[in-house]
Design an enzyme around this catalytic site. Structure first.
Site, mmCIF file in Angstrom:
data_model
loop_
_atom_site.group_PDB
_atom_site.id
_atom_site.type_symbol
_atom_site.label_atom_id
_atom_site.label_comp_id
_atom_site.label_asym_id
_atom_site.label_seq_id
_atom_site.Cartn_x
_atom_site.Cartn_y
_atom_site.Cartn_z
ATOM 1 N N SER A 80 0.843 -1.197 0.000
ATOM 2 C CA SER A 80 0.000 0.000 0.000
ATOM 3 C C SER A 80 0.883 1.255 0.000
ATOM 4 O O SER A 80 1.733 1.400 -0.872
ATOM 5 C CB SER A 80 -0.949 -0.035 1.202
ATOM 6 O OG SER A 80 -1.935 0.944 1.068
ATOM 7 N N ASP A 94 -12.688 -19.402 -13.868
ATOM 8 C CA ASP A 94 -11.256 -19.725 -13.865
ATOM 9 C C ASP A 94 -11.009 -21.236 -13.901
ATOM 10 O O ASP A 94 -9.877 -21.705 -13.797
ATOM 11 C CB ASP A 94 -10.559 -19.096 -12.644
ATOM 12 C CG ASP A 94 -11.220 -19.500 -11.330
ATOM 13 O OD1 ASP A 94 -11.762 -20.621 -11.225
ATOM 14 O OD2 ASP A 94 -11.184 -18.679 -10.378
ATOM 15 N N ASP A 118 -8.588 -6.194 -4.961
ATOM 16 C CA ASP A 118 -8.262 -5.037 -4.119
ATOM 17 C C ASP A 118 -9.401 -4.025 -4.184
ATOM 18 O O ASP A 118 -9.836 -3.646 -5.267
ATOM 19 C CB ASP A 118 -6.946 -4.414 -4.610
ATOM 20 C CG ASP A 118 -6.364 -3.404 -3.636
ATOM 21 O OD1 ASP A 118 -7.131 -2.528 -3.174
ATOM 22 O OD2 ASP A 118 -5.160 -3.481 -3.340
ATOM 23 N N HIS A 141 -7.125 -5.680 -0.345
ATOM 24 C CA HIS A 141 -6.035 -4.710 -0.288
ATOM 25 C C HIS A 141 -5.014 -5.068 0.789
ATOM 26 O O HIS A 141 -5.275 -4.876 1.971
ATOM 27 C CB HIS A 141 -6.578 -3.302 -0.048
ATOM 28 C CG HIS A 141 -5.488 -2.271 -0.056
ATOM 29 N ND1 HIS A 141 -4.650 -2.104 -1.134
ATOM 30 C CD2 HIS A 141 -5.064 -1.395 0.879
ATOM 31 C CE1 HIS A 141 -3.772 -1.156 -0.856
ATOM 32 N NE2 HIS A 141 -4.001 -0.716 0.355
HETATM 33 CA CA LIG Z 1 -12.540 -19.977 -8.813
#
Ligand SMILES: [Ca+2]
Ligand SMILES: *[C@@H]1O[C@H](CO)[C@@H](O)[C@H](O)[C@H]1NC(C)=O
Ligand SMILES: *[C@@H]1O[C@H](CO)[C@@H](O)[C@H](O)[C@H]1NC(C)=O
Ligand SMILES: *[C@@H]1O[C@H](CO)[C@@H](O)[C@H](O)[C@H]1NC(C)=O
Ligand SMILES: *[C@@H]1O[C@H](CO)[C@@H](O)[C@H](O)[C@H]1NC(C)=O
Ligand SMILES: *[C@@H]1O[C@H](CO)[C@@H](O)[C@H](O)[C@H]1NC(C)=O
Ligand SMILES: *[C@@H]1O[C@H](CO)[C@@H](O)[C@H](O)[C@H]1NC(C)=O
Ligand SMILES: *[C@@H]1O[C@H](CO)[C@@H](O)[C@H](O)[C@H]1NC(C)=O
Ligand SMILES: *[C@@H]1O[C@H](CO)[C@@H](O)[C@H](O)[C@H]1NC(C)=O
Ligand SMILES: *[C@@H]1O[C@H](CO)[C@@H](O)[C@H](O)[C@H]1NC(C)=O
Ligand SMILES: *[C@@H]1O[C@H](CO)[C@@H](O)[C@H](O)[C@H]1NC(C)=O
Ligand SMILES: *[C@@H]1O[C@H](CO)[C@@H](O)[C@H](O)[C@H]1NC(C)=O
Length: 582
Positions: free
Chosen positions: A199, A269, A447, A493
């Site tokens: 950060s 994914d 984030d 984050h």
């Molecule tokens: Ca996944």
């Protein structure tokens, strides 16, 4: 000769193994660099403190594994000639027999320049002296925003440059020489020098790579708050969307939109595990309008249950929220995700990836009217009030009259005013590269405080600047020899994401970096661990950008794939500016 050397080495080890005998104010005083080691710097020898700390246990941290450590806790102060401001530095120094010829500089978060006791153990456990600084702000508990404005209403410029890059550079130069003297490291032996932070701490890491290149062998940089003029003002964008569309979604409605987005995009994914590892595929394939009409319900609460981002408001009592996701709610969410454009439709900045929580958009409940309304995100409000308009205030009182163009103007103003101090986007890292330095840069893909694309854009700026004329693939290959970027599936984050608990986090970065720098072991993928949830403890490897994670064979076979359409979702044309935005 070798014989004599090894005898000497043995003798000095035997002499130095005891932490208690080494950790005294007098031995630290004797180990300070000479006055003038940095031009104009004078050490206050009387200020030295040193105490041995034994069996300090650190657990549950995301940036380093659990460990129990011993160290000498050292602090002292120094002054710059002609300034009455004294700068306090702290160093955690491992026991002599645990010292491994390493130095680690650490940084802070938000407007704090240090997070000493939280960050320093992450070096000590790997045999590194770990340093931090108060920046000359008055104490370790004083933040930059506390001393930024002088009483006559002008900017305390020395503090801006100290925060910007100078204080950490000095702390490192001093700390490296202190380390040599304290452990009696011969001039011919190398002390490896590292930086680690996330950060604001990540921005500080870049400040060092860009301006103190010769001081570091390795930088570990998480979710950096770079492009500061844009980044800080961008915290107001979500509020401005609500104001412009005149719809203030109840927090529960936004939470439902986030939940539904995660549920829809998780499987894209190739593995259904509650983690959106491919927010790019989410952007390409999921349309949030499909959430309209879904019912949501949140019980009454006395404090908010959303995450703890930079600039998070502590909300008081919230009533039960029972409704269905509205067209207006989805319009607000979509406009936030699209990122800031000016009134001519030109892009001025970017936003969070789909699936990230909408912290900046949190509304507040007015119990007299029974309605939800604007609640200005503190990080953005303070930036504009204090650092742009120079009011001694930590918030804006309203967004009356503020438009998207106003926000673009604030971004330009911040960028221009702080171009050579806080902006931290110099893309030419030639000196760092030629010095042999290595960089591990990571960013949570969910984030909610610093857009993930911010890191990708800087990576591309460095690539374009360092390797002009090379093709995308060959410049990427050249860059990856020394600078590698990793997006962390599902991570928030600089933190784990409770909405996606099965996501991994790269907890062993210091180890990985030291192997790269000291033994040439290249992190083709980044080592990470699932730190909570049902798969806690499992190892996962993170793909090096621009490769993207993908699972085949029902989630069993992990690959890092090259997917042009996905990569392209992270390419931005910031045509709202005439200057290049690195
Ligand atoms: Ca996944
Ligand atoms: C630290 O822990 C070790 C191992 O448990 C123990 O032997 C030692 O006495 C402890 N030292 C102090 C100072 O507490
Ligand atoms: C380290 O020293 C400082 C300055 O004396 C002190 O404030 C701090 O509490 C010490 N920390 C530990 C862990 O002993
Ligand atoms: C404001 O105060 C600072 C610190 O006392 C001083 O150096 C500076 O000259 C003053 N500036 C103005 C415009 O008065
Ligand atoms: C080691 O380096 C220091 C600082 O550069 C110098 O003052 C010192 O003379 C050197 N020592 C030897 C033994 O060369
Ligand atoms: C969102 O999902 C979390 C679990 O991840 C759940 O606790 C929360 O109640 C859900 N919120 C809504 C509004 O459905
Ligand atoms: C989502 O679908 C709506 C309705 O079909 C359409 O107007 C909108 O452009 C789509 N949004 C995106 C981001 O594709
Ligand atoms: C929410 O509102 C719906 C429709 O008005 C109602 O059927 C439902 O019982 C409410 N849920 C709760 C938990 O109050
Ligand atoms: C900032 O001020 C606005 C308007 O008074 C208020 O809604 C918001 O909660 C404040 N934020 C913080 C962090 O105090
Ligand atoms: C770039 O490299 C990727 C594999 O990393 C490959 O799939 C792609 O075709 C290459 N692009 C070009 C233009 O060569
Ligand atoms: C990688 O992470 C695993 C835990 O997931 C850890 O056991 C291992 O030591 C780490 N490897 C390195 C090189 O740090
Ligand atoms: C895993 O998937 C990749 C890419 O689809 C494929 O090339 C590879 O053969 C697969 N490995 C196994 C063990 O199935």
């Amino acid at each position: 000769m070798a014989h004599v050397l090894s005898l000497l080495a043995l003798a000095s080890t035997a002499f130095a193994t005891s932490l208690s005998s080494a950790c005294t104010t007098s031995s630290v005083r004797e180990s300070l660099p000479e006055d003038g080691y940095i031009l104009g710097v004078t050490f206050d020898k009387e200020s030295v403190t040193a105490n041995a700390v034994y069996n300090a246990s650190h657990s549950g941290e995301v940036f380093f594994p659990d460990a129990t450590i011993n160290y000498c806790n050292v602090t002292f102060s120094y002054t710059h000639t002609g300034s009455d401001q004294s700068v306090i530095v702290g160093y955690y120094m491992p026991a002599p027999d645990a010292f491994e010829n390493r130095f680690l500089a650490t940084g802070g978060g938000a407007y704090a320049i240090q997070s000493g006791s939280m960050s320093a153990p992450g070096g000590v456990m790997y045999g590194a002296v770990s340093g931090f600084t108060d920046g000359g702000f008055g104490s370790m508990d004083t933040d930059f925003d506390d001393i930024f404005l002088l009483s006559n209403g002008t900017i305390n410029w020395p503090s801006v440059y100290m925060f910007g890059y100078e204080a950490i550079k000095e702390m490192t130069i001093i700390g490296k020489q202190l380390t040599r003297n304290f452990y009696d490291v011969s001039n011919s032996s190398k002390v490896y020098s590292y930086y680690q932070g996330c950060s604001e701490g990540g921005r500080e890491g870049w400040s060092q790579g860009q301006r103190a290149a010769e001081e570091y062998d390795g930088l570990i940089i998480g979710a950096p708050a770079i492009r500061y003029g844009q980044q800080q003002a961008n915290h107001l964008y979500s509020n401005l969307v609500e104001k412009t569309l005149d719809y203030y979604p109840p927090p529960c409605e936004l939470e439902k939109i986030v939940n539904e987005t995660i549920a829809a995009c998780d499987p894209l994914d190739g593995r259904t595990d509650g983690v959106v590892a491919r927010s790019d595929l989410c952007q390409l394939n999921f349309n949030m309008t499909s959430i309209i009409g879904k019912p949501y319900y949140c019980a009454a609460s006395t404090s908010t249950s959303l995450g703890l981002g930079f600039g998070k408001r502590a909300s008081d009592t919230e009533p039960a929220q029972n409704g269905t996701v509205s067209t207006e709610g989805v319009a607000v969410a979509q406009k936030i995700v699209d990122g800031l454009h000016d009134s001519k439709g030109r892009r001025a900045y970017i936003s969070y990836q789909m699936g990230a929580s909408f912290d900046d958009a949190e509304t507040s409940y007015d119990s007299t009217t029974g309605e939800w309304g604007l609640s200005i995100a503190g990080a953005g409000g303070e930036w504009v009030a204090r650092f742009l308009e120079l009011y001694d205030e930590d918030n804006l009182s309203s967004l009356e009259g503020v438009t998207y163009d106003t926000l673009v103007g604030w971004m330009k103003q911040g960028m221009t005013r702080y171009m050579d101090s806080l902006q931290t986007t110099i893309p030419d890292l030639t000196e760092f590269y030629e010095n042999g330095g290595k960089i591990i840069h990571f960013h949570g893909e969910q984030d909610q405080s610093i857009p993930t694309g911010s890191s990708v854009h800087y990576y591309n700026s460095v690539r374009d600047t360092m390797y002009p004329g090379k093709s995308y693939n060959s410049s990427t290959k050249a860059l990856q020899d020394w600078y590698r970027l990793f997006l962390v599936p599902g991570a928030a984050h600089c933190a784990l994401n409770d909405d996606e608990p099965n996501g991994p986090f790269p907890q062993t970065n210091f180890k990985v970096m030291s192997l790269w720098v000291e033994q040439g072991i290249v992190p083709h993928t980044l080592n990470a661990t699932i730190l909570q949830g049902e798969y806690e403890g499992d190892n996962e490897q993170l793909c090096a950008w621009p490769l993207r994670p993908y699972w085949t064979d029902n989630g069993k076979n992990f690959t890092c794939e090259y997917d042009q359409a996905s990569i392209d979702t992270f390419n931005y044309n910031f045509d709202a500016y005439k200057l290049p935005l690195y």
